[in-house]
Design an enzyme around this catalytic site. Structure first.
Site, PDB file in Angstrom:
ATOM      1  N   SER A  92      13.212 -19.128 -16.284  1.00  0.00           N
ATOM      2  CA  SER A  92      13.192 -17.665 -16.175  1.00  0.00           C
ATOM      3  C   SER A  92      12.123 -17.178 -15.211  1.00  0.00           C
ATOM      4  O   SER A  92      11.221 -17.920 -14.809  1.00  0.00           O
ATOM      5  CB  SER A  92      12.959 -17.015 -17.546  1.00  0.00           C
ATOM      6  OG  SER A  92      11.586 -16.914 -17.841  1.00  0.00           O
ATOM      7  N   ILE A  93      12.216 -15.894 -14.900  1.00  0.00           N
ATOM      8  CA  ILE A  93      11.249 -15.230 -14.027  1.00  0.00           C
ATOM      9  C   ILE A  93       9.853 -15.202 -14.631  1.00  0.00           C
ATOM     10  O   ILE A  93       8.846 -15.069 -13.923  1.00  0.00           O
ATOM     11  CB  ILE A  93      11.730 -13.794 -13.712  1.00  0.00           C
ATOM     12  CG1 ILE A  93      10.952 -13.193 -12.537  1.00  0.00           C
ATOM     13  CG2 ILE A  93      11.664 -12.901 -14.961  1.00  0.00           C
ATOM     14  CD1 ILE A  93      11.546 -11.898 -12.009  1.00  0.00           C
ATOM     15  N   LYS A  94       9.762 -15.367 -15.950  1.00  0.00           N
ATOM     16  CA  LYS A  94       8.473 -15.277 -16.639  1.00  0.00           C
ATOM     17  C   LYS A  94       7.516 -16.400 -16.257  1.00  0.00           C
ATOM     18  O   LYS A  94       6.311 -16.298 -16.513  1.00  0.00           O
ATOM     19  CB  LYS A  94       8.680 -15.258 -18.153  1.00  0.00           C
ATOM     20  CG  LYS A  94       9.461 -14.060 -18.665  1.00  0.00           C
ATOM     21  CD  LYS A  94       8.751 -12.749 -18.399  1.00  0.00           C
ATOM     22  CE  LYS A  94       9.480 -11.594 -19.065  1.00  0.00           C
ATOM     23  NZ  LYS A  94       8.801 -10.306 -18.853  1.00  0.00           N
ATOM     24  N   ASP A  95       8.014 -17.464 -15.628  1.00  0.00           N
ATOM     25  CA  ASP A  95       7.125 -18.527 -15.156  1.00  0.00           C
ATOM     26  C   ASP A  95       6.071 -17.972 -14.209  1.00  0.00           C
ATOM     27  O   ASP A  95       4.910 -18.394 -14.226  1.00  0.00           O
ATOM     28  CB  ASP A  95       7.924 -19.599 -14.408  1.00  0.00           C
ATOM     29  CG  ASP A  95       8.715 -20.498 -15.339  1.00  0.00           C
ATOM     30  OD1 ASP A  95       8.751 -20.223 -16.549  1.00  0.00           O
ATOM     31  OD2 ASP A  95       9.300 -21.484 -14.843  1.00  0.00           O
ATOM     32  N   ALA A 142       3.437 -15.852 -16.285  1.00  0.00           N
ATOM     33  CA  ALA A 142       2.683 -16.708 -17.205  1.00  0.00           C
ATOM     34  C   ALA A 142       1.688 -17.577 -16.453  1.00  0.00           C
ATOM     35  O   ALA A 142       0.519 -17.698 -16.857  1.00  0.00           O
ATOM     36  CB  ALA A 142       3.647 -17.576 -18.010  1.00  0.00           C
TER      37      ALA A 142
END
Length: 322
Positions: free
Chosen positions: A40-43, A46
């Protein structure tokens, strides 16, 4: 060669959509964020937040990462914790898919499931539960994605410049979801500094508070919706409304129907929030017509929704057409 998997974050491809778009519409390009290492884009966010926490000394060797998550941020943080040797504890609402819970545990994280249908100020709310756990856990770092300005900075420094480089700035509309707000705020800030000619449009699921707040500056009572990873029931400080030109709403059926079409007609194995964004991007593409370009995001992988909207029985049981 990469020295570890974290170096593979970002630099995702931009892909033209061909079969889900109308032939008399603007071109729609989708940035394949589900191709990041944890899916996901959340990498991006994070990794950036953890690096900043390490540099500032807020996160030290042997520490514990604590966060409230709808799943994707937790998965990104769990991957990072595995690489760097941190302990990780995540809270998430009970509407999230079992796949996300199992994947978090596979990375070695501890998962605390909380009720979805509670007000934002309830002690049982997943955000408040995470805050309590962080306070009670020695040497803990609370990521605080909803209010952490590094969430915005991550996309200002990576996602925005990538999109600009991949297009040479030659597009007309950028469409993104409004969950924590980091993506649309960071990319929006970057694009607004580059040009006044690109319109920034946010997408919010019906039941979330962002759409109404954008237009009225009043907080409405949130309602339940089934699509994951987009929208929110609390006001997030990582959402900079000043860079957003317009907000649109989608419903669950539109999100899930388009996400299933993306898998079957475009070969893009992405999640329900991606469906919401592409549904909106296609609507806008019809409105502005040929010769223009709309860019949106495919925010996460369909691998975490096999038992939900990608399952025909689940769709029938929940009253969705497909």
């Amino acid at each position: 060669m990469f020295s570890n998997i974290l170096q593979a974050i970002g630099h995702t491809p931009l892909v033209k959509l061909n079969r889900v778009t109308d032939k008399q519409s603007a071109t729609v390009l989708a940035k394949c964020e589900f191709m990041n290492p944890s899916g996901s884009i959340k990498d991006r966010m994070a990794h950036y937040i953890i690096e900043q926490a390490e540099k500032s000394g807020k996160l030290k060797m042997g520490g514990t990462i604590v966060e409230n998550t709808s799943g994707n941020t937790g998965l990104a943080l769990a991957m990072i914790a595995a690489v760097k040797g941190y302990r990780a504890i995540f809270t998430l609402p009970d509407k999230m898919s079992q796949e996300k819970i199992d994947m978090l545990k596979a990375f070695g994280a501890q998962v605390v499931v909380t009720p979805t249908d509670v007000p934002g100020d309830s002690p049982e709310h997943y955000v408040n539960t995470a805050i309590r756990i962080a306070k009670e856990t020695p040497n803990a770092f609370y990521v605080n994605q909803y209010h952490n300005q590094d969430n915005i900075a991550a996309h200002y420094h990576s996602t925005g410049p990538e999109i600009w480089e991949q297009t040479q700035g030659k597009f007309d509309v950028f469409v993104a979801g409004t969950g924590t707000g980091g993506t649309i705020s960071g990319v929006g800030r970057y694009l607004k500094e580059k040009t006044d000619n690109i319109k920034i449009i946010g997408v919010d699921p019906i039941g979330s508070i962002h759409y109404d707040y954008f237009y009225t500056h009043k907080l409405v009572t949130p309602a339940l919706y089934k699509v994951e990873g987009i929208g929110e029931d609390i006001l997030c400080q990582a959402l900079d409304f000043s860079v957003i030109d317009e907000m649109r709403q989608t419903n669950d059926n539109q999100a899930f129907t388009m996400a299933r079409r993306l898998v079957r007609e475009e070969g893009l194995f992405c999640g329900g929030s991606s469906g919401a964004l592409v549904h909106t991007a296609c609507e806008i593409a019809k409105e502005i017509g040929p010769g223009k370009t709309v860019i949106t995001l495919l925010t996460d992988s369909g691998s975490r929704y096999i038992s939900k909207f990608l399952n025909d029985t689940w769709m029938k049981q929940n009253g969705f057409s497909f």
